[in-house]
Design a protein around this motif. Structure first.
Motif, PDB file in Angstrom:
ATOM      1  N   ASN A  65      41.934   0.585  14.316  1.00 58.57           N
ATOM      2  CA  ASN A  65      43.070   1.491  14.512  1.00 58.57           C
ATOM      3  C   ASN A  65      43.850   1.162  15.776  1.00 58.57           C
ATOM      4  OD1 ASN A  65      42.554   2.982  12.201  1.00 58.57           O
ATOM      5  ND2 ASN A  65      41.348   4.540  13.261  1.00 58.57           N
ATOM      6  N   ALA A  66      43.194   0.525  16.741  1.00 58.65           N
ATOM      7  CA  ALA A  66      43.847   0.187  18.007  1.00 58.65           C
ATOM      8  C   ALA A  66      44.442  -1.217  17.998  1.00 58.65           C
ATOM      9  CB  ALA A  66      42.846   0.301  19.154  1.00 58.65           C
ATOM     10  N   MET A  67      44.176  -1.989  16.951  1.00 57.43           N
ATOM     11  CA  MET A  67      44.612  -3.384  16.938  1.00 57.43           C
ATOM     12  C   MET A  67      46.125  -3.558  17.060  1.00 57.43           C
ATOM     13  SD  MET A  67      43.533  -6.434  17.111  1.00 57.43           S
ATOM     14  CE  MET A  67      41.815  -6.385  16.602  1.00 57.43           C
ATOM     15  N   PRO A  68      46.964  -2.731  16.416  1.00 61.66           N
ATOM     16  CA  PRO A  68      48.416  -2.923  16.585  1.00 61.66           C
ATOM     17  C   PRO A  68      48.857  -2.874  18.046  1.00 61.66           C
ATOM     18  CG  PRO A  68      47.983  -1.416  14.764  1.00 61.66           C
ATOM     19  CD  PRO A  68      46.678  -1.644  15.458  1.00 61.66           C
ATOM     20  N   TYR A  69      48.259  -1.995  18.827  1.00 60.13           N
ATOM     21  CA  TYR A  69      48.628  -1.871  20.237  1.00 60.13           C
ATOM     22  C   TYR A  69      48.125  -3.084  21.022  1.00 60.13           C
ATOM     23  CZ  TYR A  69      48.862   2.666  18.101  1.00 60.13           C
ATOM     24  OH  TYR A  69      49.131   3.678  17.210  1.00 60.13           O
TER      25      TYR A  69
END
Length: 284
Positions: A65-69
Motif C-alpha cells: 500500500n505504501a509502494m506508490p509513495y
C-alpha cells in the motif's frame, strides 16, 4: 543494517516496481524508458523509498500500500540528480562511476528524462489516491509535493546555487539544508507513516525526526566532500565551523533524533534508530 537480507529483499521489490512503472507502453516511449532506467538504476541505495516502506510498516504490515509513495520519492530524487548534474547546475560528468545522463544521452534528453520522472511521480501518486479513495493518500502525496517544490528541495537548491556566487549566512545555510536534503527525507518518512494511519502527534514527531536526520546526513556529506567543496568554494557548515565542531553538531542532532524516536514507545522504531547511527558514521 541496510545490507541485511530483509532490507535487500525490500530493495529488490522497489527495483522491480520501478522497472514496471517506467515500462514503455509503445515504441515511441522506448527511448525514454532507456534513459529513465539508466538514471534510476545507477547503484543508488534506495534510502528514501526504503524509509517510506519502513515508516508505513510501523503501522501496517502490508507494505504494498505504501509502494506508490516510495516509487514517487525515488523518481523525484532521481530527476533532481539528473538536473543537478547538468552543465547549468553542477556540471558533473560522472555519477556513481558512470557517465551522467546528459553525457550519455545529451542535454536535451537529460532534461526531458528528469521532466518525465517528475511527472510520472505525480501520476503515480494520483493513481494511488484514486484507487484507495482515502484522504490519507492525498495528504501523503501533499507532503511529497511540498517537500519537492519551492519551499523544499528546489528552494534549497536555489540557495545552494547562490552559495556558489556569494557568501551566504549560517541561517541561510541551514535553510538550504532543510530544503535540499532534509525535506525529501522528511517526506519519505511522513508519506509512509500517514498512509499507514499515523496519528497527528506521531506525524509531528516524525517530522522533527526527519529534519534532524536530514541535516545530520548533510553535515556528514560536508565532511566527506570537504576537499571537493573547498576547491569550488562552496558554502557548507565547514565554512563557519571546524571539523570537530561539525562532528559535535552531527552527534547532537543524532542524539536529538534518537530521543524523538524513543518517545514513540508504541512503535517499533529500531530500523530508524539503527539507520540514524549508520548514516552519521558512513564513510561514503
Amino acid at each position: 543494517m541496510t545490507n541485511s537480507k530483509d532490507i535487500r529483499e525490500y530493495i529488490e521489490l522497489i527495483d522491480h516496481c520501478l522497472k514496471e512503472a517506467v515500462k514503455a507502453g509503445n515504441q515511441y516511449e522506448k527511448e525514454l524508458q532507456e534513459t529513465m532506467e539508466y538514471s534510476l538504476f545507477t547503484g543508488g541505495k534506495r534510502l528514501r523509498p526504503l524509509m517510506t516502506l519502513k515508516a508505513y510498516e510501523m503501522y501496517d504490515s502490508y507494505i504494498h500500500n505504501a509502494m506508490p509513495y516510495a516509487l514517487a520519492i525515488e523518481m523525484i530524487h532521481t530527476y533532481s540528480l539528473i538536473h543537478d548534474d547538468l552543465p547549468a547546475m553542477d556540471d558533473d560528468d560522472f555519477r556513481r562511476g558512470k557517465p551522467t545522463s546528459h553525457k550519455k544521452f545529451g542535454e536535451a534528453m537529460a532534461i526531458l528524462t528528469g521532466d518525465a520522472l517528475l511527472n510520472l511521480a505525480f501520476q503515480t501518486l494520483f493513481k494511488a489516491g484514486i484507487s484507495c479513495n482515502d484522504k490519507s493518500a492525498v495528504r501523503a502525496g501533499y507532503e511529497i509535493a511540498k517537500a519537492s517544490g519551492h519551499s523544499g528541495m528546489i528552494g534549497g537548491q536555489v540557495l545552494d546555487i547562490l552559495g556558489e556566487k556569494r557568501k551566504i549566512t549560517e541561517e541561510e545555510l541551514f535553510q538550504m539544508y532543510r530544503g535540499k536534503t532534509a525535506a525529501l527525507i522528511q517526506a519519505s518518512i511522513l508519506s509512509g507513516a500517514i498512509a499507514g494511519g499515523a496519528s497527528e502527534e506521531d506525524v509531528e514527531t516524525l517530522r522533527s525526526f526527519g529534519e534532524k536526520l536530514g541535516i545530520a546526513y548533510q553535515l556528514q556529506d560536508d565532511l566527506l566532500d570537504l576537499d571537493e567543496d573547498s576547491e569550488i568554494e562552496k558554502s557548507t557548515y565547514l565554512s563557519f565551523h571546524g571539523q570537530d565542531e561539525t562532528r559535535e553538531m552531527i552527534q547532537a542532532l543524532s542524539d536529538e533524533a534518537i530521543s524523538l524516536l524513543n518517545g514513540l514507545e508504541h512503535l517499533d522504531t529500531k530500523f530508524f534508530q539503527d539507520l540514524t547511527g549508520e548514516l552519521i558514521h558512513r564513510e561514503v
